[in-house]
Design an enzyme around this catalytic site. Structure first.
Site, PDB file in Angstrom:
ATOM      1  N   GLU A 264      -7.465  -0.359  -8.335  1.00 52.63           N
ATOM      2  CA  GLU A 264      -6.838  -0.027  -7.200  1.00 52.63           C
ATOM      3  C   GLU A 264      -5.224   0.889  -7.848  1.00 52.63           C
ATOM      4  O   GLU A 264      -4.758   0.276  -9.053  1.00 52.63           O
ATOM      5  CB  GLU A 264      -6.001  -1.421  -6.152  1.00 52.63           C
ATOM      6  CG  GLU A 264      -6.931  -2.013  -5.587  1.00 52.63           C
ATOM      7  CD  GLU A 264      -7.263  -2.972  -5.317  1.00 52.63           C
ATOM      8  OE1 GLU A 264      -6.006  -3.321  -4.859  1.00 52.63           O
ATOM      9  OE2 GLU A 264      -7.567  -3.559  -3.993  1.00 52.63           O
ATOM     10  N   HIS A 282      -4.982  -2.927   0.426  1.00 50.32           N
ATOM     11  CA  HIS A 282      -5.174  -4.235   0.025  1.00 50.32           C
ATOM     12  C   HIS A 282      -3.608  -5.058   0.790  1.00 50.32           C
ATOM     13  O   HIS A 282      -2.870  -5.782   0.164  1.00 50.32           O
ATOM     14  CB  HIS A 282      -4.975  -4.368  -1.200  1.00 50.32           C
ATOM     15  CG  HIS A 282      -5.051  -5.207  -2.099  1.00 50.32           C
ATOM     16  ND1 HIS A 282      -5.364  -5.641  -3.211  1.00 50.32           N
ATOM     17  CD2 HIS A 282      -4.761  -6.604  -1.599  1.00 50.32           C
ATOM     18  CE1 HIS A 282      -5.528  -6.951  -3.721  1.00 50.32           C
ATOM     19  NE2 HIS A 282      -5.208  -7.706  -2.973  1.00 50.32           N
TER      20      HIS A 282
END
Length: 310
Positions: A264, A282
């Site tokens: 990420e 997220h």
């Protein structure tokens, strides 16, 4: 009794956390964009370090935290904190497990509906001037089988929400599943392989451990029905993304929705090129209510630990 320790907050958190800590005498340094290099330079002077998911408390950083008593995660997962290193330095590691329960469970419902009704595709096409009503033949959640992997607080909350939508619930966990909860939602207990082969939707709510890393791989994905869909709001490493990509691309799986990724930010991830894939950044715990609750929980835990109550 007023406290006087110093706190470094490394990520963006609800302002309530800073306010509560300062009201109790703590000296708070709020640097939500601080870099790992900057943390390394100054971490040695703080008794408390607060992070969310952006900051990685590596062994290198923990070993420099010479005055630190507490590392606090304003969230659920602790895989961004080297807990072994913290334990070696006698640093307490705490989180706010209770904060994200409803937010994450509701996001799972939203992701299931997004896939069942192709909401992201419908939105994209109409913005592009295309009226594709006839192509959008969806399915209902009612009557479908939802497999929940991990029946902790979030998994249970999801089960209750899904049951309210008249879904059938299948559950798997490595620990004993609460019998009262099972009766409440009509839960069918199963081993992982049976759950995967039976469910229309599978949602993951497990921590990222050696035992759960890539627990869903090519072999496990082959067990699932080609009409099934996967949702992951737990941790990215739980699913082998290469195997998931191949299953989706080849039509061996109807769809997947991920809120968490192995790397990420996931802006260049090849999964986002697939039409049967839904991505969110997220944001499972990213609600005003969840962040406020998590801030209050962490503030209270920090204060109680420093006062020797917890």
């Amino acid at each position: 009794m007023s406290l006087n320790q110093s706190v470094l907050i490394c990520d963006q958190v609800n302002s309530t956390l800073k306010e509560i800590l300062e009201k109790n005498g703590l000296k708070v340094t709020y640097e939500p964009e601080i870099t790992p290099e900057q943390i390394a330079e100054k971490i040695g002077i703080f008794e408390v370090v607060v992070v969310r998911s952006r900051t990685k408390m590596t062994r290198e950083l923990v070993e420099k935290a010479n005055k630190c008593q507490i590392i606090a995660r304003v969230g659920v997962g602790l895989d961004n904190i080297d807990q072994d290193a913290a334990k070696e330095k006698n640093i307490r590691v705490i989180n706010a497990v209770e904060g994200a329960i409803t937010a994450v469970a509701e996001l799972v419902i939203g992701l299931m509906l997004s896939m069942a009704r192709e909401i992201p595709r419908a939105d994209r096409e109409i913005r592009n001037g295309n009226w594709i009503k006839k192509e959008l033949m969806g399915t209902e959640l009612k009557g479908k089988y939802l497999g929940i992997v991990g029946l902790g607080n979030i998994g249970k909350r999801l089960g209750r929400l899904a049951r309210a939508l008249n879904m059938n619930i299948i559950g798997y966990d490595v620990t004993e599943i609460d019998n009262e909860f099972s009766k409440e939602v009509g839960l069918m207990k199963a081993d992982l392989d049976t759950l995967l082969s039976s469910a229309d939707y599978v949602s993951f709510h497990v921590p990222l451990l050696d035992s759960t890393r890539h627990m869903i791989n090519a072999e496990k994905l082959k067990m699932m029905k080609n009409t099934a869909r996967i949702i992951n709001t737990a941790r990215g490493g739980v699913i082998d993304e290469d195997a998931l990509y191949n299953s989706l691309k080849e039509g061996r799986l109807a769809g997947a929705a991920l809120d968490v990724f192995e790397v990420e930010p996931a802006t260049g991830n090849k999964l986002i090129t697939l039409p049967n894939f839904v991505a969110t950044p997220h944001m499972g715990a990213q609600t005003k209510e969840a962040q406020l609750l998590a801030a209050n929980i962490i503030a209270e835990k920090i204060i109680q630990i420093l006062r020797g109550v917890l």
